[in-house]
Design a protein around this motif. Sequence first.
Motif, mmCIF file in Angstrom:
data_model
loop_
_atom_site.group_PDB
_atom_site.id
_atom_site.type_symbol
_atom_site.label_atom_id
_atom_site.label_comp_id
_atom_site.label_asym_id
_atom_site.label_seq_id
_atom_site.Cartn_x
_atom_site.Cartn_y
_atom_site.Cartn_z
ATOM 1 N N MET A 1 0.847 -1.230 0.203
ATOM 2 C CA MET A 1 -0.053 -0.053 0.168
ATOM 3 C C MET A 1 0.781 1.240 0.125
ATOM 4 N N TYR A 2 0.514 2.302 -1.086
ATOM 5 C CA TYR A 2 1.299 3.494 -1.063
ATOM 6 C C TYR A 2 0.854 4.321 0.046
ATOM 7 N N THR A 3 1.640 5.102 1.001
ATOM 8 C CA THR A 3 1.430 5.879 1.846
ATOM 9 C C THR A 3 2.301 7.375 1.741
ATOM 10 N N ASN A 4 1.538 8.365 2.241
ATOM 11 C CA ASN A 4 2.232 9.676 2.010
ATOM 12 C C ASN A 4 2.693 10.128 3.393
ATOM 13 N N PRO A 5 3.991 9.992 3.641
ATOM 14 C CA PRO A 5 4.629 10.430 4.716
ATOM 15 C C PRO A 5 4.598 11.831 5.269
ATOM 16 N N SER A 6 4.290 11.871 6.587
ATOM 17 C CA SER A 6 4.577 13.312 6.997
ATOM 18 C C SER A 6 5.983 13.987 6.888
ATOM 19 N N ALA A 7 5.679 15.354 6.762
ATOM 20 C CA ALA A 7 6.973 16.133 6.659
ATOM 21 C C ALA A 7 8.177 15.576 7.800
ATOM 22 N N ALA A 8 7.620 15.479 9.039
ATOM 23 C CA ALA A 8 8.421 14.979 10.281
ATOM 24 C C ALA A 8 9.115 13.643 9.891
ATOM 25 N N ARG A 9 8.160 12.732 9.321
ATOM 26 C CA ARG A 9 8.642 11.394 8.950
ATOM 27 C C ARG A 9 9.701 11.502 7.910
ATOM 28 N N VAL A 10 9.564 12.208 7.168
ATOM 29 C CA VAL A 10 10.739 12.345 5.859
ATOM 30 C C VAL A 10 11.690 12.868 6.431
ATOM 31 N N LEU A 11 11.827 13.778 7.419
ATOM 32 C CA LEU A 11 12.934 14.374 8.012
ATOM 33 C C LEU A 11 13.695 13.357 9.003
ATOM 34 N N GLU A 12 12.743 12.575 9.637
ATOM 35 C CA GLU A 12 13.492 11.274 10.229
ATOM 36 C C GLU A 12 14.134 10.267 9.418
ATOM 37 N N CYS A 13 13.401 10.016 8.254
ATOM 38 C CA CYS A 13 14.014 9.000 7.452
ATOM 39 C C CYS A 13 15.507 9.511 6.834
ATOM 40 N N ILE A 14 15.448 10.823 6.505
ATOM 41 C CA ILE A 14 16.754 11.468 6.074
ATOM 42 C C ILE A 14 17.855 11.247 6.948
ATOM 43 N N GLN A 15 17.488 11.575 8.330
ATOM 44 C CA GLN A 15 18.342 11.430 9.550
ATOM 45 C C GLN A 15 18.891 10.319 9.693
ATOM 46 N N GLU A 16 17.894 9.351 9.400
ATOM 47 C CA GLU A 16 18.193 7.751 9.864
ATOM 48 C C GLU A 16 19.272 7.491 8.597
ATOM 49 N N SER A 17 19.176 8.059 7.423
ATOM 50 C CA SER A 17 20.126 7.618 6.545
ATOM 51 C C SER A 17 21.395 8.015 6.506
ATOM 52 N N LEU A 18 21.429 9.328 6.701
ATOM 53 C CA LEU A 18 22.613 10.021 6.944
ATOM 54 C C LEU A 18 23.575 9.435 7.992
ATOM 55 N N GLU A 19 22.687 9.004 9.303
ATOM 56 C CA GLU A 19 23.349 8.072 10.295
ATOM 57 C C GLU A 19 24.151 6.751 9.688
#
Length: 169
Positions: A1-19
């Motif tokens: 299922m396709y979901t549209n993450p919140s802006a806060a979740r997108v930022l959290e995922c970016i941080q996880e990826s950076l780490e």
Amino acid sequence: MYTNPSAARVLECIQESLEREILPELQSDKARVTLAMIQTMLTSVERRVPVEQQWMADECNRMNRTMQACAGALDGVDAAAAAAYRTLAAAHAAREPFPALPAFATLNETYRQQSDDFVEGLGLLNALVGEGVEAAAPLLQQARAYVQLRIERDMAGLFAMEGGMVGRG
């Protein structure tokens, strides 16, 4: 299922990826400090997203009340800067206060325009102080109180973190 993450979740995922992906590849201390600064800013933005519109609405309402009070206090002052200030304030006089969560597009445009006018009004109040208009000094202080509120909010919401400020040094 396709979901549209919140802006806060997108930022959290970016941080996880950076780490997970970027940090292990960094060799220099300078690069690691820069990444820490980026992560701090992303965390700050993540925290600000849920309250940004409410802060903007509150600030539009505060700027408008301040400008209307200043314009009223300058009524009868015969100076070009006072007339210009009253004109700026009049452009917002009929606007109803924003509710707690207005439409973003309307709020964003109003915030931009009112901020520009408020800053111009600060210059006009300063000019009136320079001209010796007695009522202008306390009005300028009142307007500066709003500016201080904005600085404090920026420091709390954008720059300051639990562990202190991350920076070079």
